[in-house]
Design an enzyme around this catalytic site. Sequence first.
Site, PDB file in Angstrom:
ATOM      1  CG  ASP A   1      -5.133   2.417   7.935  1.00 28.78           C
ATOM      2  OD1 ASP A   1      -5.385   3.590   7.604  1.00 28.78           O
ATOM      3  OD2 ASP A   1      -4.541   1.621   7.192  1.00 28.78           O
TER       4      ASP A   1
ATOM      5  CB  CYS B   1      -0.983  -0.005   1.174  1.00 19.84           C
ATOM      6  SG  CYS B   1      -2.333   1.191   0.960  1.00 19.84           S
TER       7      CYS B   1
HETATM    8  C1  RUB Z   1      -3.555   3.386   3.523  1.00 21.52           C
HETATM    9  C2  RUB Z   1      -2.885   2.436   4.462  1.00 21.52           C
HETATM   10  C3  RUB Z   1      -1.624   2.938   5.118  1.00 21.52           C
HETATM   11  C4  RUB Z   1      -1.979   3.577   6.474  1.00 21.52           C
HETATM   12  C5  RUB Z   1      -0.803   4.340   7.041  1.00 21.52           C
HETATM   13  O1  RUB Z   1      -4.889   3.004   3.243  1.00 21.52           O
HETATM   14  O2  RUB Z   1      -3.338   1.356   4.741  1.00 21.52           O
HETATM   15  O3  RUB Z   1      -0.742   1.883   5.362  1.00 21.52           O
HETATM   16  O4  RUB Z   1      -3.068   4.469   6.335  1.00 21.52           O
HETATM   17  O5  RUB Z   1      -0.507   5.473   6.256  1.00 21.52           O
HETATM   18  P1  RUB Z   1      -5.810   4.002   2.389  1.00 21.52           P
HETATM   19  P2  RUB Z   1       0.302   6.691   6.870  1.00 21.52           P
HETATM   20  O6  RUB Z   1      -5.104   4.249   1.089  1.00 21.52           O
HETATM   21  O7  RUB Z   1      -7.100   3.254   2.232  1.00 21.52           O
HETATM   22  O8  RUB Z   1      -5.983   5.267   3.187  1.00 21.52           O
HETATM   23  O9  RUB Z   1       1.624   6.151   7.278  1.00 21.52           O
HETATM   24  O10 RUB Z   1       0.390   7.673   5.733  1.00 21.52           O
HETATM   25  O11 RUB Z   1      -0.469   7.209   8.042  1.00 21.52           O
END
Ligand code: RUB
Length: 312
Positions: free
Chosen positions: A199, A130
């Site tokens: 998340d 991701c």
């Molecule tokens: C994004 C996702 C990321 C976390 C952490 O999912 O799973 O690993 O949100 O991101 P989506 P960060 O694209 O559905 O938002 O490190 O930027 O907080």
Amino acid sequence: MVSAAVKSICKDIKSLKIQGAREVAKSAVKALAVQASESTAKTVESMKGELIEVADMLAATRPTEPMMRNSLMYVFSRIKEENPKNVKELKEIVEKENKDYLVSLEKSIFAISEYGAREMPKGGTILIHCHSHTVVGIMARAHEMGKEVNAICCETRPKFQGRTTAKELSQAGVPTRLIVDSAVKAFIGEADAVLVGADSIDSVGNLINKIGTSTIALVAFEKDIPFYSAAELYKFDPMTLWGAITKIEERDPSEVADPKEFDGVEIRNPAFDLTLAKYITAYITERGVLPPSSLMGTAIGKGIGVENPMSK
Ligand code: RUB
């Protein structure tokens, strides 16, 4: 009345134009500040009511995002402590908290990038799922430090956020390969570590992250490859201390395939899945590299979730 700019931020979060837990949280706090500055409320109470309505709207956009909820809660706790006497004071508090919050986020990603980069093995191949701003921060810092890391990015169906990671890492100078999600097992043998974002983290240290994360963790576990999650402590969900089960957001089926072309077929699209703490080597946080069993204590130490929300 909810400001048009706030509605537009909600729409961008919902559609993933704004994605990744920390960007979502940042935009949510900004939305509160926008509402406060544009508000025409005449009393502190009515303006607080508007801000609560906006916070509820924001929280509903992505139900699996405790960092957004924790951040909004923090602003409300500051309002309570400061106890503004008039609308002007209330506006100033929200604006100041927005600015301070941005500074604190910058400090935390700096610290996580530093701790994470040190943790990455020299010359290591890092498998990534991701798009996480925090993960990109770690990899870019590791590259800067001369650790000669390289990346394998899963493209991340259905919205392909992994492609964003691949582009950003390549631009940062990290040698990067892009694979389809189903190729993880074919490539895991080349990886020295798995690195994903977060998340949500529950009270026993389980991780909730983009769908597919838990499968990668199982595959990594089987091959004895360390599995890291980069996470601000604000990803800890204090509601899980009181027995709440993390709600997994289910998104529109049309992100997977056009339902009109699949008559009679139920298309499912959960956005996240849960990886058990036992498959996680460590969380890389702004307070250091922590085993899942220490995450909750450290988050509480930072003041997250000390009060039972059900108690009055
Ligand atoms: C994004 C996702 C990321 C976390 C952490 O999912 O799973 O690993 O949100 O991101 P989506 P960060 O694209 O559905 O938002 O490190 O930027 O907080």
